[in-house]
Design an enzyme around this catalytic site. Structure first.
Site, short mmCIF file in Angstrom:
data_model
loop_
_atom_site.label_atom_id
_atom_site.label_comp_id
_atom_site.label_asym_id
_atom_site.label_seq_id
_atom_site.Cartn_x
_atom_site.Cartn_y
_atom_site.Cartn_z
N ASP A 124 42.46 45.39 11.54
CA ASP A 124 44.17 45.38 11.31
C ASP A 124 44.46 45.64 12.83
O ASP A 124 45.38 45.08 13.30
CB ASP A 124 44.55 46.34 10.47
CG ASP A 124 46.17 46.31 10.56
OD1 ASP A 124 46.71 45.68 10.03
OD2 ASP A 124 46.50 47.42 11.15
N GLY A 127 51.59 53.10 0.43
CA GLY A 127 52.03 51.76 0.71
C GLY A 127 51.79 51.59 2.12
O GLY A 127 52.30 50.37 2.90
N LYS A 172 46.21 43.38 15.72
CA LYS A 172 47.57 43.78 16.56
C LYS A 172 47.28 43.93 18.12
O LYS A 172 48.10 43.36 18.73
CB LYS A 172 48.01 45.39 16.07
CG LYS A 172 48.59 45.13 14.69
CD LYS A 172 48.83 46.57 14.03
CE LYS A 172 49.04 46.43 12.62
NZ LYS A 172 49.18 47.88 11.75
N GLY A 174 54.91 51.03 6.18
CA GLY A 174 55.63 51.60 5.29
C GLY A 174 56.89 50.57 5.18
O GLY A 174 57.08 49.85 6.06
N GLU A 226 58.20 40.35 15.33
CA GLU A 226 58.09 41.74 15.58
C GLU A 226 57.50 42.53 14.63
O GLU A 226 56.84 43.94 15.02
CB GLU A 226 59.59 42.14 15.66
CG GLU A 226 59.93 43.59 16.24
CD GLU A 226 59.37 43.82 17.77
OE1 GLU A 226 60.06 43.48 18.65
OE2 GLU A 226 58.52 44.61 17.75
P1 NAP Z 1 51.71 43.54 -0.96
O1 NAP Z 1 52.22 44.88 -1.50
O2 NAP Z 1 50.12 43.00 -1.49
O3 NAP Z 1 52.67 42.20 -1.23
C1 NAP Z 1 52.41 41.05 -0.99
C2 NAP Z 1 53.27 39.87 -1.96
O4 NAP Z 1 53.01 38.60 -1.47
C3 NAP Z 1 53.25 40.13 -3.12
O5 NAP Z 1 54.83 40.25 -3.92
C4 NAP Z 1 52.67 38.93 -3.80
O6 NAP Z 1 53.02 38.50 -5.19
C5 NAP Z 1 52.78 37.78 -2.73
N1 NAP Z 1 51.94 36.93 -2.34
C6 NAP Z 1 50.59 37.27 -1.97
N2 NAP Z 1 49.61 36.38 -2.00
C7 NAP Z 1 50.83 35.16 -2.47
C8 NAP Z 1 50.41 33.74 -2.64
N3 NAP Z 1 49.16 33.18 -2.42
N4 NAP Z 1 51.35 33.00 -3.44
C9 NAP Z 1 52.64 33.58 -3.52
N5 NAP Z 1 52.90 35.09 -3.38
C10 NAP Z 1 51.71 35.73 -2.89
O7 NAP Z 1 51.40 43.58 0.62
P2 NAP Z 1 52.48 44.45 1.73
O8 NAP Z 1 51.91 45.64 1.82
O9 NAP Z 1 53.79 44.12 1.19
O10 NAP Z 1 51.93 43.71 3.09
C11 NAP Z 1 52.58 42.22 3.27
C12 NAP Z 1 52.33 41.73 4.64
O11 NAP Z 1 53.04 42.70 5.65
C13 NAP Z 1 50.90 41.76 5.04
O12 NAP Z 1 50.59 40.79 5.90
C14 NAP Z 1 50.79 43.14 5.72
O13 NAP Z 1 49.79 43.20 6.94
C15 NAP Z 1 52.27 43.30 6.54
N6 NAP Z 1 52.67 44.58 6.96
C16 NAP Z 1 52.52 45.65 6.16
C17 NAP Z 1 52.82 46.87 6.28
C18 NAP Z 1 52.69 48.03 5.36
O14 NAP Z 1 53.20 49.21 5.64
N7 NAP Z 1 52.32 47.89 4.06
C19 NAP Z 1 53.41 46.86 7.73
C20 NAP Z 1 53.65 45.90 8.42
C21 NAP Z 1 53.25 44.87 8.24
P3 NAP Z 1 52.92 39.27 -6.38
O15 NAP Z 1 53.89 40.42 -6.16
O16 NAP Z 1 53.41 38.50 -7.34
O17 NAP Z 1 51.63 39.54 -6.61
N1 HSE Z 2 48.06 48.63 6.94
C1 HSE Z 2 48.79 48.64 8.37
C2 HSE Z 2 48.84 50.23 8.86
C3 HSE Z 2 50.45 48.35 8.05
O1 HSE Z 2 48.35 51.01 8.24
O2 HSE Z 2 49.43 50.25 9.97
C4 HSE Z 2 51.26 48.29 9.01
O3 HSE Z 2 50.91 47.19 9.99
#
Ligand code: NAP
Ligand code: HSE
Length: 426
Positions: A200, A186, A204, A301, A128
């Site tokens: 991205d 973020g 989606k 976020g 989701e």
């Molecule tokens: P992020 O802040 O870069 O966090 C990534 C995390 O994954 C970190 O804790 C990192 O570890 C860990 N990681 C990455 N590669 C790894 C590996 N090979 N082995 C072990 N740990 C690993 O990214 P994020 O913004 O949270 O986004 C994460 C996911 O959620 C992405 O797929 C993104 O598309 C999705 N998403 C993001 C948002 C948003 O608003 N940001 C919204 C919806 C979906 P360390 O902390 O030790 O570096």
């Molecule tokens: N980087 C993505 C955005 C996070 O800005 O919409 C949510 O999937």
């Protein structure tokens, strides 16, 4: 019921999930009879300072500590990227662990493999949070729109680009300042070129359109343009014409063919999608029974995304032993609509032209040659080269492209600044 969960990732989203689970622990027990126990958290660097207070003993940088732990029921992934996420998730599913993921790249690119592994082992696959953050859009398509043939799904599904365009339009910020702000909040992907380049949103749309139209839409089928070439002038010229600029993901059935495209788009200010500002997302859809509907909310976020992830975890816990898998992957290739690359669209054309007699006539002549009719023409100042903004009536995409290729070679034309598609009123 107690459910043991391993988190893969403790960045923006993982920390949000951690906070929401702590905050909602009692409510989840009271309302859903579910206790979510975090058993392990996979990170790259176990010594990195964290924004949440997590017991050191929970952290690991060895995925085997999770995959080989028979007490773990659910693996919740928010590491990002295709690899190693794909490998870890397939291994988890093969071992019968249910997967919850926020990672649209891995779902869009590896859906068949994940789905097959889930079906074989009977584990669940929930995603989701992979589209539109906190907005329950996947659940809506899977569980609430079965009575419809979907004719259109049109969305602002990337919060980063919507926040950038809003700040450029309303606050006069530069593109660079607006991007830096979205990163600091973020919203942006670890690699922000995925946001601003449109990839991205392609991931989606691949997921959304596959569910909406009941056929697998692969990322390579989707036309993609990002917002990197958009200028503040384009936004201002559009405003003066009553148009708002958005990065839209569009899936639409027209004349029995399916269009799937992501690109910057001008929409009339009165369209419901035009009012979606900052990092908010919206999915505007048209079903043959429901008519038009719009889902709106925070698309990026930590907490909004965590809302969707925790909801998937709770649902997965309650569905244990009877997980559902969407039917379109079972293969009804013969029913698939053909994909259309030559769609009908109006266009905004921003040129810099030499302010000389006959300049406009030569441009209009090429448009006419390709059957593209002009709706409005605006010359913005008297300097030379002078900005000339044309809006066309709807014409075939390939005709517009052919006309533009010829127009940019005209002596009267200094430069084609931008060509942006224009949607009609919703
Ligand atoms: P992020 O802040 O870069 O966090 C990534 C995390 O994954 C970190 O804790 C990192 O570890 C860990 N990681 C990455 N590669 C790894 C590996 N090979 N082995 C072990 N740990 C690993 O990214 P994020 O913004 O949270 O986004 C994460 C996911 O959620 C992405 O797929 C993104 O598309 C999705 N998403 C993001 C948002 C948003 O608003 N940001 C919204 C919806 C979906 P360390 O902390 O030790 O570096
Ligand atoms: N980087 C993505 C955005 C996070 O800005 O919409 C949510 O999937």
């Amino acid at each position: 019921m107690q459910i043991n969960v391993a988190l893969l990732g403790l960045g923006n989203i993982g920390s949000g999930v951690f906070r929401v689970l702590q905050r909602q622990q009692e409510a989840l027990l009271e309302r859903e009879n579910v206790v979510v126990q975090i058993k392990r958290v996979l990170v790259r660097d176990v010594n990195k300072p964290r924004s949440v207070q997590v017991e050191r003993s929970l952290l690991t940088d060895r995925v085997e500590d999770i995959l080989e732990d028979p007490t773990i029921d659910i693996v919740a992934e928010f590491m990002g990227g295709v690899e190693p996420a794909r490998t870890y998730l397939v291994q988890a599913l093969n071992r019968g662990m249910t997967v919850v993921t926020a990672n649209k790249a891995v779902v869009a690119c590896c859906w068949e493999e994940l789905d097959e592994a889930a079906r074989k082992s009977g584990a669940g696959l929930y995603y989701e949070a992979s589209v539109a953050g906190g907005i329950p859009v996947i659940g809506t398509f899977n569980r609430s729109l079965q009575a419809n043939k979907i004719l259109e799904v049109m969305g602002i599904v990337n919060g980063t680009t919507n926040a950038i365009l809003t700040n450029m339009s309303e606050r006069g910020w530069s593109y660079e300042a607006a991007l830096a702000d979205a990163q600091a909040k973020g919203y942006a992907e670890p690699d922000p070129s995925m946001d601003v380049g449109g990839q991205d949103a392609v991931y989606k749309l691949s997921i959304l359109a596959s569910l909406a139209f009941g056929q697998r839409i692969r990322i390579e089928d989707i036309h993609c343009e990002g917002i990197t070439t958009i200028t503040p002038e384009d936004i201002a010229f559009g405003k003066s014409l009553g148009l708002t600029l958005k990065l839209l993901a569009i899936g639409r059935v027209e004349e029995g063919r399916l269009q799937v495209r992501v690109h910057p788009t001008f929409i009339p200010d009165g369209h419901p999608i035009a009012s979606v500002r900052r990092a908010y997302n919206a999915v505007f859809l048209h079903g043959d029974a429901i008519g038009h509907a719009m889902l709106y909310g925070r698309g990026a976020g930590d907490l909004p995304t965590a809302s969707a992830i925790v909801s998937d975890i709770v649902m997965a816990a309650k569905n244990a032993g009877k997980h559902e898998h969407p039917a379109f992957l079972l293969g009804r290739e013969q029913d698939a609509l053909p994909l259309e690359k030559n769609w009908l669209t109006a266009c905004y054309v921003h040129l810099l032209v030499n302010d000389t007699p006959g300049a406009l006539a030569s441009i209009a002549g090429v448009m006419g040659k390709y059957g593209v009719s002009l709706a409005t023409v605006n010359q913005i100042s008297r300097n030379t080269p002078v900005p000339l903004v044309l809006v066309t009536h709807p014409a075939r995409e390939l005709s517009i492209q052919a006309a533009m290729a010829e127009i940019q070679e005209l002596e009267a034309v200094d430069r084609v600044v931008n060509v942006i598609r224009v949607e009609k009123e919703g």
